[in-house]
Design a protein around this motif. Structure first.
Motif, PDB file in Angstrom:
ATOM      1  N   THR A 191       1.024  -1.361   0.071  1.00 16.21           N
ATOM      2  CA  THR A 191      -0.002  -0.160  -0.043  1.00 16.21           C
ATOM      3  C   THR A 191       0.874   1.246   0.100  1.00 16.21           C
ATOM      4  O   THR A 191       2.053   1.228   0.382  1.00 16.21           O
ATOM      5  N   PRO A 192       0.389   2.494  -0.486  1.00 19.93           N
ATOM      6  CA  PRO A 192       1.117   3.572  -0.439  1.00 19.93           C
ATOM      7  C   PRO A 192       1.749   3.863   1.064  1.00 19.93           C
ATOM      8  O   PRO A 192       2.893   4.203   1.071  1.00 19.93           O
ATOM      9  N   PRO A 193       1.095   3.870   2.205  1.00 21.46           N
ATOM     10  CA  PRO A 193       1.509   3.870   3.339  1.00 21.46           C
ATOM     11  C   PRO A 193       2.685   2.950   3.784  1.00 21.46           C
ATOM     12  O   PRO A 193       3.594   3.541   4.421  1.00 21.46           O
ATOM     13  N   GLY A 194       2.440   1.872   3.062  1.00 21.70           N
ATOM     14  CA  GLY A 194       3.441   0.775   3.282  1.00 21.70           C
ATOM     15  C   GLY A 194       4.916   1.052   2.709  1.00 21.70           C
ATOM     16  O   GLY A 194       5.938   0.991   3.422  1.00 21.70           O
ATOM     17  N   VAL A 195       4.886   1.501   1.612  1.00 19.92           N
ATOM     18  CA  VAL A 195       6.265   1.840   0.994  1.00 19.92           C
ATOM     19  C   VAL A 195       6.748   3.103   1.660  1.00 19.92           C
ATOM     20  O   VAL A 195       7.872   3.056   1.902  1.00 19.92           O
ATOM     21  N   ILE A 196       5.917   4.126   2.062  1.00 16.08           N
ATOM     22  CA  ILE A 196       6.408   5.203   2.785  1.00 16.08           C
ATOM     23  C   ILE A 196       6.968   4.933   4.405  1.00 16.08           C
ATOM     24  O   ILE A 196       8.097   5.379   4.750  1.00 16.08           O
ATOM     25  N   GLN A 209      11.816   3.748   7.482  1.00 19.05           N
ATOM     26  CA  GLN A 209      12.790   2.932   8.315  1.00 19.05           C
ATOM     27  C   GLN A 209      14.031   2.809   7.743  1.00 19.05           C
ATOM     28  O   GLN A 209      15.137   2.418   8.518  1.00 19.05           O
ATOM     29  N   SER A 210      14.328   2.890   6.522  1.00 19.79           N
ATOM     30  CA  SER A 210      15.536   2.683   5.862  1.00 19.79           C
ATOM     31  C   SER A 210      16.600   4.088   6.259  1.00 19.79           C
ATOM     32  O   SER A 210      17.782   3.759   6.198  1.00 19.79           O
ATOM     33  N   GLY A 211      15.955   5.188   6.633  1.00 16.97           N
ATOM     34  CA  GLY A 211      16.765   6.201   7.278  1.00 16.97           C
ATOM     35  C   GLY A 211      17.478   7.038   5.991  1.00 16.97           C
ATOM     36  O   GLY A 211      18.294   7.951   6.085  1.00 16.97           O
ATOM     37  N   LEU A 212      16.929   6.914   4.832  1.00 18.84           N
ATOM     38  CA  LEU A 212      17.389   7.280   3.606  1.00 18.84           C
ATOM     39  C   LEU A 212      17.076   8.990   3.641  1.00 18.84           C
ATOM     40  O   LEU A 212      15.819   9.488   4.138  1.00 18.84           O
ATOM     41  N   ARG A 213      18.184   9.861   3.640  1.00 19.29           N
ATOM     42  CA  ARG A 213      17.923  11.206   3.644  1.00 19.29           C
ATOM     43  C   ARG A 213      18.281  11.799   2.378  1.00 19.29           C
ATOM     44  O   ARG A 213      19.005  11.606   1.453  1.00 19.29           O
ATOM     45  N   GLY A 214      17.628  13.092   1.942  1.00 19.00           N
ATOM     46  CA  GLY A 214      17.946  13.591   0.496  1.00 19.00           C
ATOM     47  C   GLY A 214      19.064  13.993   0.168  1.00 19.00           C
ATOM     48  O   GLY A 214      19.841  14.574   1.134  1.00 19.00           O
ATOM     49  N   ARG A 215      19.512  13.449  -0.988  1.00 17.54           N
ATOM     50  CA  ARG A 215      21.053  13.496  -1.497  1.00 17.54           C
ATOM     51  C   ARG A 215      21.416  15.163  -2.127  1.00 17.54           C
ATOM     52  O   ARG A 215      22.528  15.303  -2.492  1.00 17.54           O
ATOM     53  N   GLY A 216      20.472  15.842  -1.913  1.00 12.52           N
ATOM     54  CA  GLY A 216      20.673  17.205  -2.836  1.00 12.52           C
ATOM     55  C   GLY A 216      21.362  18.202  -1.914  1.00 12.52           C
ATOM     56  O   GLY A 216      21.824  19.112  -2.385  1.00 12.52           O
ATOM     57  N   GLY A 217      21.525  17.876  -0.577  1.00 12.66           N
ATOM     58  CA  GLY A 217      22.319  18.910   0.209  1.00 12.66           C
ATOM     59  C   GLY A 217      21.778  19.097   1.548  1.00 12.66           C
ATOM     60  O   GLY A 217      22.249  18.898   2.438  1.00 12.66           O
ATOM     61  N   GLY A 218      20.312  19.215   1.751  1.00 20.10           N
ATOM     62  CA  GLY A 218      19.505  19.510   2.849  1.00 20.10           C
ATOM     63  C   GLY A 218      19.662  18.254   3.993  1.00 20.10           C
ATOM     64  O   GLY A 218      19.780  18.430   5.035  1.00 20.10           O
ATOM     65  N   PHE A 265      17.153  16.047   4.302  1.00 24.88           N
ATOM     66  CA  PHE A 265      15.743  15.875   4.817  1.00 24.88           C
ATOM     67  C   PHE A 265      15.355  14.481   4.745  1.00 24.88           C
ATOM     68  O   PHE A 265      15.603  13.790   3.718  1.00 24.88           O
ATOM     69  N   PRO A 266      14.555  13.928   5.776  1.00 26.11           N
ATOM     70  CA  PRO A 266      14.360  12.295   5.688  1.00 26.11           C
ATOM     71  C   PRO A 266      13.390  12.150   4.545  1.00 26.11           C
ATOM     72  O   PRO A 266      12.216  12.996   4.441  1.00 26.11           O
ATOM     73  N   VAL A 267      13.626  11.301   3.798  1.00 25.33           N
ATOM     74  CA  VAL A 267      12.935  10.927   2.584  1.00 25.33           C
ATOM     75  C   VAL A 267      11.609  10.470   3.100  1.00 25.33           C
ATOM     76  O   VAL A 267      10.595  10.879   2.331  1.00 25.33           O
ATOM     77  N   GLY A 268      11.451   9.559   3.864  1.00 26.20           N
ATOM     78  CA  GLY A 268      10.110   8.979   4.355  1.00 26.20           C
ATOM     79  C   GLY A 268       9.105  10.205   4.708  1.00 26.20           C
ATOM     80  O   GLY A 268       7.921  10.179   4.445  1.00 26.20           O
ATOM     81  N   ARG A 269       9.660  11.171   5.458  1.00 23.05           N
ATOM     82  CA  ARG A 269       8.870  12.198   6.018  1.00 23.05           C
ATOM     83  C   ARG A 269       8.241  13.085   4.880  1.00 23.05           C
ATOM     84  O   ARG A 269       7.231  13.510   4.900  1.00 23.05           O
ATOM     85  N   LYS A 270       9.247  13.330   3.955  1.00 25.12           N
ATOM     86  CA  LYS A 270       9.006  13.996   2.643  1.00 25.12           C
ATOM     87  C   LYS A 270       7.818  13.581   1.958  1.00 25.12           C
ATOM     88  O   LYS A 270       6.883  14.242   1.610  1.00 25.12           O
ATOM     89  N   TRP A 271       7.836  12.086   1.646  1.00 23.46           N
ATOM     90  CA  TRP A 271       7.137  11.503   1.152  1.00 23.46           C
ATOM     91  C   TRP A 271       5.627  11.517   1.776  1.00 23.46           C
ATOM     92  O   TRP A 271       4.565  11.721   1.082  1.00 23.46           O
ATOM     93  N   SER A 272       5.681  11.367   2.935  1.00 29.50           N
ATOM     94  CA  SER A 272       4.515  11.317   3.685  1.00 29.50           C
ATOM     95  C   SER A 272       3.699  12.699   3.682  1.00 29.50           C
ATOM     96  O   SER A 272       2.519  12.842   3.845  1.00 29.50           O
TER      97      SER A 272
END
Lengths: 186, 645
Positions: free
Chosen positions: B177-182, B187-196, B198-205
């Motif tokens: 489900t969409p929330p499942g992916v987010i 959980q992966s802890g991936l953060r935006g690689r552009g410089g800032g 920002f946690p990717v999961g939070r941004k997507w949500s």
């Protein structure tokens, strides 16, 4: 006037093709301007007005976009556009001297283009070829690991090319095997 | 062929995997597999010509059944391009010219003899490394975002699928489900690689929770940071990973339209993206009812036109809509009001490239890499005064020393390391005493720099830190869009002070004024460009204050860079007294006699540097004014010892 000049008929036909493809969407203004610049070489006011008219965007907005972005030029450019990369990697490897050297050799002071309309010298921000720093692009050709000394040779190569002679590609330089031009002993 | 589900993907994978395995050296019977980089670095060096000649030669030697040549993306070792990798044996040929192609075919492919002169030679110990896996540059690396670069042919979608591409998208659309992916992204802890960062999961949500519709997914491929080229390499070497990730992001946030905003300066990347989008549409991996689900998604390209500020997200959105790329105040954030004033998710290329593999291998696997707060790996481009220029990917938490000395091979010419600049014009310099700093978002900002997009520019003792700070400030000033006063006027005033200092006209009060202006600009600018523009000045003032003091108090540039504070001098040991320099000098400042000796009259010299470029023996060099170097070469001095520049 561009429009009244019959030699430009073919160019306007090409521009109309671009407008046909992208011109209906005002969001594609930048794309249309890029296409127009590829065709005409630059974007004079008359061309901006033409595009403004066709796309139904105020000419002030078109001009605002043209003057905002570094890739657009409102003046005609020479046959060869020399773009000296002044990104950081190139800068620390002496790109500023190369830029100055081009300007010196072509006797350019405040203007960018030589009087014979052969060369335009510009600087650009990083083109992402930092492994080849310092880098200069001349139209589509990329010249990497350049030194200020090689500038005059490079200019002559393109001058000769214009005169109908082809230049030979020396290919990549292996470290330690680079052949400097033999010094002219007195 | 339209792909409907897992079985179709498996079929394509099965068909193309042997091919890929042969290229990985896992299949010994398949003859020679040649991988040739066609990224910007190697293309500029002529790799397309090399491939053409190779293919011609292979035909001439009648080896078509024995040798196959593949075009791949970037290996990362750009300094050594054009690069050829030959399997079996993982033989690494570098700096290959089209003239060398014949020898490779006639010797290596016909007779099995490796062409030794084209192998990689390590510059310090002169050791030859025939195999890629042994080369120090590639050790200590862990390629996740760059997993396909230099392996697959970026122009063939089947190759991407053969290396498990689009399997994550299939799984997401059919089983999650969409929330499942987010949740997995969070959980992966991936953060935006552009410089800032920002946690990717939070941004997507945030975008998923926005109520307005339609929603958009945007990819920031406006890589303007000078000295950073990881996004370009990913787009050139693995465009489908970005498309797959954007489609997954679209499903997760409820968007059905994606936009990639890419620099017009990257023609190869644009070409490959256009091709990849076309292929994905043909296979039903973009467009209506992807994988026969009820999810539809399409992606279009928007081209930038050379404005650094367009890397800032609100400016990017304006530019993607065909307007002047001027930023606006946030909030509202793009998650609420973005592209076409609708909720929009923006991530950059490298961030997206990590998404499919995280969903395939799991959040726990990704979170096991890196440090406590910065997970996974990061791609860095290393350039400047370093032996191994190129693109590398290392786990977060690797030290700068490992990157610069173990992977980067140290400083060329036996010079001394001075500093490394991270984060481009928004970042700061890191001096030698902090080389053991581990790289992650927090530790870099703690020492006054920032991760940025991952450009690392190495500087040695011949670089003047005041000049470097002026260079970066000049960049930000030039790229300031002019909308807000602190950035437009403030950076200009700072630049004027920096120019005064580098011309030897600076005063002590200037240093205080610089700092005061810098704080004001940081606090009051509208967007990131202005807020970070003073960083290079502040960090050089902090770590290299002595160099500023030398410029201001002693009126000298210790590194011998700043034109007004240096003298051009002739090194009599190298000078052959040919007189070329004297002829070239516009101000008749070079005095002497042929076959005897020449020197430069300091008073007459306009410091244009023409003599230096003309000298056939490199006998003319710049030396710090007032220093011992310069005065030793003036007439009347006793030339018993010559300090070397």
């Amino acid at each position: 006037m561009l429009l009244n000049d019959p030699t430009n008929k073919e160019k306007f036909r090409k521009l109309d093709e671009v407008l046909e493809r992208y011109g209906r969407d005002p969001e594609q203004l930048i794309r249309v301007l890029q296409g127009a610049q590829d065709i005409f070489g630059y974007l004079p006011e008359e061309l901006q007005a033409y595009i403004s008219d066709k796309m139904d965007i105020p000419v002030s907005a078109v001009n605002g976009v043209v003057t905002f972005y570094a890739l657009f030029s409102t003046k005609p450019r020479g046959k060869y556009t020399v773009n000296v990369c002044l990104g950081t990697a190139c800068y620390v490897q002496g790109a500023q001297q190369i830029h100055d050297s081009f300007k010196n050799h072509l006797a350019l002071k405040d203007n960018d283009t030589t009087e014979d309309m052969l060369f335009t010298v510009r600087s650009s921000r990083c083109i992402g070829a930092c492994g080849l720093a310092p880098v200069v692009t001349i139209n589509e050709d990329v010249h990497g690991k350049l030194t200020a000394k090689e500038v005059s040779k490079l200019i002559n190569r393109y001058k000769k090319e214009t005169a109908g002679e082809n230049h030979e590609d020396k290919g990549p330089t292996r470290p330690g095997t680079y052949q400097e031009e033999a010094p002219t002993e007195p | 062929m339209r792909i409907k589900g897992l079985q179709d993907l498996e079929l394509i994978k099965k068909k193309h995997l042997p091919n890929l395995n042969a290229r990985l050296g896992n299949n010994q019977t398949a003859g020679y597999q040649v991988l040739c980089c066609t990224g910007t670095g190697c293309s500029s060096g002529g790799s397309e010509k090399v491939i053409k000649t190779l293919n011609n030669q292979i035909k001439q030697h009648d080896l078509q059944n024995k040798v196959t040549v593949y075009k791949t993306g970037c290996f990362g070792f750009c300094k050594m391009g054009p690069i050829l990798l030959v399997h079996p044996g993982q033989i690494f040929y570098c700096l290959v010219h089209e003239k060398d192609a014949e020898e490779i075919v006639s010797e290596h492919f016909s007779k099995g003899n490796i062409v030794e002169r084209l192998l990689y030679k390590e510059p310090i110990e002169n050791k030859i490394y025939p195999q890629l896996k042994d080369i120090p540059f590639f050790q200590a690396q862990q390629r996740i975002a760059l997993r396909n670069c230099g392996l697959i042919d970026p122009e063939e979608i089947e190759e991407y699928i053969a290396n498990d591409g689009y399997f994550a998208l299939q799984n997401v659309l059919h089983n999650l489900t969409p929330p499942g992916v987010i949740e997995i992204m969070a959980q992966s802890g991936l953060r935006g690689r552009g410089g800032g960062g920002f946690p990717v999961g939070r941004k997507w949500s945030f975008t998923a929770q926005a109520e307005d519709s339609p929603k958009y997914v945007v990819c920031n491929a406006d890589e303007g940071d000078p000295g950073a080229f990881m996004d370009r390499s990913i787009l050139e070497g693995d465009p489908h990973s970005v498309l797959e990730a954007m489609t997954i992001a679209g499903y997760s946030t409820g968007a059905s339209q994606g936009v990639i905003y890419v620099r017009a300066e990257y023609p190869i990347a644009i070409k490959r993206l256009e091709l990849a989008i076309k292929q994905a549409h043909q296979m039903g991996l973009l467009g209506e009812n992807i994988f026969d689900s009820d999810f539809s998604f399409s992606i279009e390209l928007r081209l930038g036109a050379g404005a650094f500020v367009c890397g800032e997200e609100t400016a990017l959105l304006k530019s993607a809509m065909g307007q002047r790329g001027e930023p606006r105040p946030r909030p509202p954030f793009p998650a609420v009001c973005g592209f076409r004033n609708k909720p929009t998710l923006i991530n950059n290329v490298e961030t997206y490239a990590n998404v499919p593999i995280i969903l395939r291998k799991g959040a726990a696997w990704y979170a096991s890499l890196g440090t406590e707060k910065s997970k996974g790996t990061k791609v860095f481009s290393i350039a400047g005064k370093i032996n191994n220029t190129g693109l590398i990917e290392v786990p977060m938490g690797t030290t700068l020393r490992t990157i610069i000395y173990d992977i980067g091979g140290g400083i060329p010419g036996g010079k001394k390391f001075k500093a490394v600049q991270t984060g481009g014009p928004s970042g700061g310099v890191i001096p030698a005493q902090l080389l053991d700093t581990t790289i992650d978002y927090e530790s870099l900002s703690k020492i006054g720099s920032m991760m940025g997009s991952g450009g690392l520019i190495v500087m040695d003792e011949t670089d003047c830190m005041v000049d470097i700070a002026k260079f970066y400030l000049g960049f930000s000033q030039d790229e300031s869009c002019g909308k807000c006063t602190p950035c437009r006027v403030g950076t200009k005033r700072m630049l004027e002070i920096m120019e005064r200092i580098t011309q030897g006209k600076g005063e002590m009060a200037d240093l205080d004024e610089l700092e005061e202006l810098a704080r004001d600009i940081q606090e009051t600018s509208l967007c990131g460009l202005g807020q970070h523009a003073p960083n290079p000045v502040l960090s050089t003032l902090h770590y290299f204050r002595d160099e500023y003091l030398a410029h201001v108090q002693d009126k000298r540039c210790p590194a011998g860079v700043c034109q007004e504070l240096t003298d051009f001098v002739v090194n009599p040991e190298k000078c052959i007294a040919c007189g070329i320099c004297a002829k070239a000098c516009a101000t008749q400042a070079i005095i002497g006699e042929k076959k005897k000796n020449y020197y430069i009259d300091r008073q007459k010299c306009s410091k244009c540097g023409v003599c230096q470029t003309r000298c056939p023996k490199d006998a003319i060099f710049k030396a710090a004014m007032g220093g011992d170097n310069a005065s030793a070469y003036q007439p009347g001095n006793n030339h018993t010892t010559y300090p070397t520049p």
